[in-house]
Structures are given as C-alpha cells and as structure tokens.
Design an enzyme around this catalytic site. Structure first.
Site, PDB file in Angstrom:
ATOM      1  N   GLU A   1       0.838  -1.193   0.000  1.00  0.00           N
ATOM      2  CA  GLU A   1       0.000   0.000   0.000  1.00  0.00           C
ATOM      3  C   GLU A   1       0.876   1.247   0.000  1.00  0.00           C
ATOM      4  O   GLU A   1       1.790   1.377   0.820  1.00  0.00           O
ATOM      5  CB  GLU A   1      -0.923   0.012   1.221  1.00  0.00           C
ATOM      6  CG  GLU A   1      -1.590   1.340   1.552  1.00  0.00           C
ATOM      7  CD  GLU A   1      -2.369   1.934   0.389  1.00  0.00           C
ATOM      8  OE1 GLU A   1      -2.312   3.158   0.202  1.00  0.00           O
ATOM      9  OE2 GLU A   1      -3.032   1.161  -0.353  1.00  0.00           O
TER      10      GLU A   1
ATOM     11  N   THR B   1      -9.890   4.719  -0.855  1.00  0.00           N
ATOM     12  CA  THR B   1     -10.939   5.735  -0.925  1.00  0.00           C
ATOM     13  C   THR B   1     -12.086   5.432   0.027  1.00  0.00           C
ATOM     14  O   THR B   1     -12.870   6.323   0.363  1.00  0.00           O
ATOM     15  CB  THR B   1     -11.429   5.872  -2.377  1.00  0.00           C
ATOM     16  OG1 THR B   1     -10.301   6.172  -3.217  1.00  0.00           O
ATOM     17  CG2 THR B   1     -12.432   7.002  -2.527  1.00  0.00           C
TER      18      THR B   1
ATOM     19  N   PHE C   1     -17.911   9.597   1.456  1.00  0.00           N
ATOM     20  CA  PHE C   1     -18.952  10.143   2.323  1.00  0.00           C
ATOM     21  C   PHE C   1     -19.876   9.052   2.865  1.00  0.00           C
ATOM     22  O   PHE C   1     -20.954   9.326   3.346  1.00  0.00           O
ATOM     23  CB  PHE C   1     -19.754  11.206   1.578  1.00  0.00           C
ATOM     24  CG  PHE C   1     -18.962  12.472   1.315  1.00  0.00           C
ATOM     25  CD1 PHE C   1     -17.586  12.519   1.480  1.00  0.00           C
ATOM     26  CD2 PHE C   1     -19.597  13.618   0.884  1.00  0.00           C
ATOM     27  CE1 PHE C   1     -16.859  13.670   1.236  1.00  0.00           C
ATOM     28  CE2 PHE C   1     -18.882  14.782   0.646  1.00  0.00           C
ATOM     29  CZ  PHE C   1     -17.509  14.809   0.820  1.00  0.00           C
TER      30      PHE C   1
ATOM     31  N   VAL D   1       4.255   0.672  -5.718  1.00  0.00           N
ATOM     32  CA  VAL D   1       4.651  -0.270  -6.768  1.00  0.00           C
ATOM     33  C   VAL D   1       4.863   0.499  -8.067  1.00  0.00           C
ATOM     34  O   VAL D   1       4.024   1.297  -8.478  1.00  0.00           O
ATOM     35  CB  VAL D   1       3.597  -1.367  -6.945  1.00  0.00           C
ATOM     36  CG1 VAL D   1       3.968  -2.295  -8.101  1.00  0.00           C
ATOM     37  CG2 VAL D   1       3.461  -2.178  -5.652  1.00  0.00           C
TER      38      VAL D   1
ATOM     39  N   TRP E   1     -16.533  11.759  -8.056  1.00  0.00           N
ATOM     40  CA  TRP E   1     -15.516  10.856  -7.518  1.00  0.00           C
ATOM     41  C   TRP E   1     -15.827   9.376  -7.776  1.00  0.00           C
ATOM     42  O   TRP E   1     -15.457   8.523  -6.991  1.00  0.00           O
ATOM     43  CB  TRP E   1     -15.316  11.085  -6.015  1.00  0.00           C
ATOM     44  CG  TRP E   1     -15.189  12.524  -5.637  1.00  0.00           C
ATOM     45  CD1 TRP E   1     -14.219  13.395  -6.067  1.00  0.00           C
ATOM     46  CD2 TRP E   1     -16.045  13.271  -4.766  1.00  0.00           C
ATOM     47  NE1 TRP E   1     -14.419  14.639  -5.503  1.00  0.00           N
ATOM     48  CE2 TRP E   1     -15.529  14.600  -4.700  1.00  0.00           C
ATOM     49  CE3 TRP E   1     -17.165  12.963  -4.016  1.00  0.00           C
ATOM     50  CZ2 TRP E   1     -16.121  15.602  -3.936  1.00  0.00           C
ATOM     51  CZ3 TRP E   1     -17.762  13.955  -3.256  1.00  0.00           C
ATOM     52  CH2 TRP E   1     -17.242  15.257  -3.225  1.00  0.00           C
ATOM     53  N   HIS E   2     -16.451   9.065  -8.912  1.00  0.00           N
ATOM     54  CA  HIS E   2     -16.844   7.689  -9.196  1.00  0.00           C
ATOM     55  C   HIS E   2     -16.314   7.216 -10.555  1.00  0.00           C
ATOM     56  O   HIS E   2     -17.082   6.768 -11.408  1.00  0.00           O
ATOM     57  CB  HIS E   2     -18.369   7.556  -9.171  1.00  0.00           C
ATOM     58  CG  HIS E   2     -18.988   7.809  -7.844  1.00  0.00           C
ATOM     59  ND1 HIS E   2     -20.320   8.172  -7.687  1.00  0.00           N
ATOM     60  CD2 HIS E   2     -18.476   7.768  -6.590  1.00  0.00           C
ATOM     61  CE1 HIS E   2     -20.591   8.328  -6.404  1.00  0.00           C
ATOM     62  NE2 HIS E   2     -19.484   8.098  -5.729  1.00  0.00           N
TER      63      HIS E   2
ATOM     64  N   ALA F   1     -12.696  -0.879  -9.306  1.00  0.00           N
ATOM     65  CA  ALA F   1     -13.749  -0.259 -10.123  1.00  0.00           C
ATOM     66  C   ALA F   1     -13.354  -0.114 -11.580  1.00  0.00           C
ATOM     67  O   ALA F   1     -14.224   0.053 -12.443  1.00  0.00           O
ATOM     68  CB  ALA F   1     -14.112   1.108  -9.544  1.00  0.00           C
TER      69      ALA F   1
END
Length: 608
Positions: free
Chosen positions: A46, A99, A104, A244, A540-541, A576
C-alpha cells in the site's frame, strides 16, 4: 496510530503466493479472503500509511476532511474543453483502506438492469442475481429502532441485506433538519418513497444506509473491516508507504506467453522487488491500475512508446473507456439559526462542543451524514419527443454504445439522475463573496441540492505521461466533450430545471429563502447552460479504465470475466476499473462485491 505492517526489508524476504497491489477498498477485501486459506500467503503493498484510529477518518461527521491532505493522491484532470478549460481535483485515497477512508459513506446498489447489461455484453457471471450474494457477503447490517423507522422513513427489504459480513452498515441515528421534509416534498411531485432501494431498483426517494458501525458510530471501511481483524494471520503480510512501480513480467519463449512473477516498488527512498508464485493482483483503482499496467509494458503502443516504455502486451483499451458521474451543486440560503456543518468548519467553539458530545455520547452533529437521496428516470420530467431526440443522437458504433443508448429509451426504468439535498454549502465553485459567512446583513447559512448524472456519454482516458511516466498520470475525463459529450450537457440542463422544481415544492419550499448559486436572476436557457459548464465537478466515481471485454475480448477490454489481464498469465485487476459500463449508484458497495467475487474466483482457479 500511523504505522502498520512490516518493514520493506522484512517484506521482500517472505515467500508469497499472491501479491496484492493496493491496500484499499478492493485490495484489503481480496487479501483477507485469500488468506482464509492457511496454505496461501498474501502480501499487500500500500502506497499510503496506516492512520488507524484517526478521528479525521473515523468520525462520520468529519467527512471530507481527508480530501486534499496526505491521505489523498491529490490527482488533477487536464484542462477540460467541455468545462470552459477548467482543471478539476480528483481525490483518491492514499491511505490504508483507500478511498473507503475518504468517501462520504453512502451505501447503495445499482439497478438490476445495470449489472444485467454487463451480462448482455457477454460477461458471464456478473448479472444482478449472480452478484447479489457478494453484496450481502460484504455487509453486516444493523436494523434501525422502530421509532426511527417511522420518524425518518427508514424502509428497506431486510432479505436483501447481509448480516454477518465485515463492513458494518446502518441507518443514521440523527439527521439534518432538512431530511424530515424530503420524502413529503418528493411525494408532492409524484415521486414515491422506495421501500426496497437495495433490491434492484433505486427509483424514488429514500433515506440511504451508510457505512457506519451502529454501535461505535464510526466509519466502517476496508482497514478496520477486512485488515485489522485478520492482521495477526501469519500468512497475511502488509507493507505500507510502498509504491509499486512495475509488475515484473517474464516471457516464456517456448509458450510465447508473458507471465507476472512479482513487482518492483519503492519505500522510504529505497528500491525493492518481491515475487509471487501464483499471481499478482492489481487493486490500485481506476486511476493507478491502468497506470501500473502501462508502466509494466501493457497498453497502447503509441502511449508506451511516447513514454519510452517497451511494449510487451499491445492493448489499446488500457486506460480508455473512462466514465465518471458528473455533478453540479445548487446553493440556497436558509435560516441562519438552522444547524449546519458549515458552522463546525468555521466556528472552533462549535466544533469543540460537537467533538465533546460525540466523545461522550456517540451522538450529535458529528454523526449526521447526507442521506436524503432520490433517483429518477428521465421519463419522469422529460417529454417522450425530447427523449427520443436525445436517443437518436446517441452512438451505436459498439455494443457498449448501444447499451448506453438503451438507457435513454422510454421503456427503461433506471435512476438516470440522482438528487441529494442537505444543509451546508457543498459547492467548490461558488465565489468566495457569495459563500461569505458575514455578507452584509449578517451571518449566512446554506443548503445544497446536488444533481448527479449517472450514465454519462462522455468518455475519457487515463494514461502515463510521456515526460514523467512514474509521476501522476494524465487524467482526461472529456466532460461534455467528444462526439457524445454534448448529450450529457443537454441532459444536465433538463435535470437542473426539475431540480429547481423540487426546491420550489412544499414543504421544502418553505425551508429555503432564496437561491444563491446560480443567481436567482439567471433564467435564460443559455445562461443556465453556461453556469452548468462553469460549475460541473466530479462525483468521484471513475470506472472502466481496465474494463472487462466480454464477448469482444481484448478488442474491447483489458480483462476477461475472471478479471485476468488478456495476454498475461498470473495477473488480474480487481477494482472499479474493471466495470465495463457505469452504474446508477455510489461505487463503494459494488467495489466490495467485485472484490468478494474475485476472492472466490481466484481460489476456484487455483484448485483447477
């Protein structure tokens, strides 16, 4: 508690079955599920730090505080011609939990038709019925008290919710003062309360569930849900602050195939390499996953060659097909005595009092979240002739274009536009003099109507920079641009007109005093269009940059239906970015479901 995991020197000395790149929403879920098998050793890399038990993350009412900080990659788009040349900030989590630590906390699902449209593209195993068990597997729902059900319209289908998964989800206990008006206002516009909003249709008004633990009233996100309960497993190893830079690919000349063997990464100024005997699983999100593929030599030859990266696997779909939800925020002035989150941001005394209430009771303003949602089909307020005109202009060049066009057809019952109303100024574009808390006549208070387009025709891309390939990638969503982008702008205009109708309808009408942004005197269609162009932002999607190819395979996608990268053995993408078409929902629950399904598929493939 900022540190978690093992030092990089220790990490690279381990033998791993699987390496997971990205300890975010999807990555921690996949790693936790794989490590349930003691014969499997999983390593997680991470780029961010741990930041466990950080109030800026954990306290629900402090949503948004992590954006623009060290917890955020702080990406930015290119100048967008469709937005008047503006560049937009693009927050993405750079912290353990990704995220899911910044969002939210909205917890909802897409329409049945959204996922079934993936299956119609030939992507086997991803229909609504096949995905529902994975949604439920990820969640632990705590039902609300009966009095809260009545007072706040907390209706849902309990059979559609999971009760023993890692992510705690619940209804809020306290609500903003505008929420009590939401359902009745929409009912007066013939929009009914959706009593099964997690069961395959989001249409209607509803009070949303959030990713908040009902007992502690803290954010439930990937780090405390999937990692911390399993951190003591000897076969689950985490290294934080580890970025990475490349997936190590080896070419088997006899088989003429490339295979992923490990990764290279840097941590605290030093370079390292780690190996995986089974697979490398990229879970870096819609921005960083295509970037990492390109840095590893997988992508469009023109992009790779411009950046000086040798081409190993040619696939022009890497980084393409970017789709994002498109949002505007209309601001209204309200009675300044109404409690609102702006006060907590601007008044240290009020913030300290709210913090004390939260610390002692787990209640008060720090537990209030935006939960007044409504999804509507365009047929609710757009004439059949106008809708037909829009659909006629939609492209049919590819199967995905056809699927997007079908979403405009009158027969489709999809929540094509989302409205959210809550107190507070949510605009990032309103001029400072408008937003001033001391504007001539005294203190001001505001409320916001968010309008979010769910199925955009605007298609963009994310690619490595030809000049700085290891720097931040080039993010170009093409909002309102390209051949199909003007359709989105026209739809947003129609939706803005209905949005104003919502606020003009009682009882919400009596809650607001006047519209502030856009100005009340803005009435002409051209003026509204200009305002939308100048004030549209991301919700933000982002999805689609490493999408599943379906029956077209690598001609249209980057991964197959089992999330394996075309042309490479032992390499998958799980996040996603694999979604082939945008969904009508906030992404969080679906990303967890994708990761849950991926965990099962990876173990199945291992046993074959």
């Amino acid at each position: 508690m900022a540190g978690h995991g093992v030092p990089a020197d220790d990490f690279v000395g381990r033998k791993f079955s699987y390496l997971v790149v990205g300890g975010g929403t999807a990555g921690l879920c996949v790693a936790a599920r794989l490590s349930e098998d003691p014969d499997i050793t999983v390593g997680i890399l991470e780029a961010g730090a741990g930041h466990i038990q950080d109030p800026a993350i954990d306290v629900p009412g402090r949503y948004g505080e992590g954006i623009g900080t060290a917890y955020d990659w702080q990406y930015e788009t290119t100048a967008q011609p469709g937005l008047g040349g503006r560049k937009l900030p693009w927050p993405r989590g750079k912290v353990l939990g990704g995220t899911s630590a910044l969002n939210f906390m909205t917890w909802n699902r897409p329409n049945r038709e959204d996922l079934d449209s993936w299956a119609e593209l030939g992507i086997a195993g991803w229909s609504w019925d096949e995905m529902l068990p994975y949604y439920k597997k990820s969640e632990k729902f705590s039902p609300p008290d009966s009095e809260d059900v009545t007072e706040h319209r907390l209706v849902h289908d309990p059979t559609a919710l999971g009760t023993d998964g890692p992510v705690a989800v619940s209804y809020s206990k306290e609500y903003s003062p505008s929420h009590r008006l939401w359902h009745d206002t929409l009912a007066n516009l013939n929009v009914q309360t959706n009593e099964a909003h997690l069961s395959g249709s989001s249409i209607g008004a509803w009070t949303t569930i959030t990713a908040v633990d009902a007992g502690s009233r803290t954010r439930s996100y990937a780090a405390p849900a999937y990692y911390l309960p399993n951190a003591a497993r000897p076969n689950l190893v985490l290294c934080t602050s580890a970025t990475v830079t490349e997936v190590v690919l080896e070419n088997d000349q006899s088989a003429s195939k490339w295979a992923a063997k490990g990764v290279r990464f840097h941590c605290e100024g030093k370079q390292y390499a780690a190996t995986a005997s089974e697979e490398v699983i990229i879970c870096a999100g819609s921005v960083a996953s295509p970037q990492l593929l390109e840095l590893s030599g997988i992508g469009s030859p023109s992009v790779l060659e411009a950046a000086g990266t040798p081409v190993k696997i040619s696939n022009p779909n890497v980084g393409e097909h970017l789709q994002d939800h498109i949002m505007t925020a209309t601001i209204y002035e309200i009675d300044p005595s109404v409690p609102n989150p702006d006060t907590l941001r601007n008044d240290p005394v009020a913030a300290a009092m709210a913090d004390h209430i939260y610390a002692t009771t787990k209640g008060g303003p720090r537990t209030i979240l935006p939960v007044s949602l409504c999804y509507l089909p365009l047929t609710h307020f757009v004439s059949p002739s106008r809708l037909s005109s829009l659909a006629e202009r939609a492209s049919t060049a590819t199967p995905r274009d056809i699927a997007r066009k079908c979403r405009l057809e009158q027969a489709q019952r999809l929540g094509q536009i989302e409205y959210i109303f809550d107190v507070g100024n949510w605009s990032t574009t309103m001029p400072p003099e408008k937003a001033s808390q001391q504007e001539g006549r005294g203190k001001k208070a505001y409320a916001t109507l968010l309008q979010i387009l769910q199925y955009p025709f605007s298609l963009g891309s994310i690619h490595i920079s030809p000049h700085h390939p290891h720097g931040k990638p080039i993010i170009d969503p093409q909002y309102y641009a390209g051949a199909q982008g003007p359709l989105d702008l026209e739809i947003q205009e129609l939706c803005a007109q209905f949005g104003q109708k919502i606020v003009d309808t009682p009882p919400l009408r009596d809650f607001v005093q006047r519209r502030v942004w856009p100005p009340e005197n803005l009435t002409e269609e051209e003026e509204l269009r200009t305002w939308i162009v100048e004030n549209t932002v991301t919700d933000w999607h982002p999805v689609g940059t490493c999408s599943m190819g379906g029956r077209e395979g690598s001609e249209a996608g980057v991964v197959d239906e089992r999330l394996r990268v075309y042309g490479v053995e032992g390499l998958r993408v799980v996040d996603a970015s694999v979604m082939p078409l945008q969904i009508g929902a906030h992404l969080q629950a679906t990303v967890y479901a994708i990761a849950e399904k991926a965990g099962d598929m990876i173990r199945e493939d291992r046993r074959r």
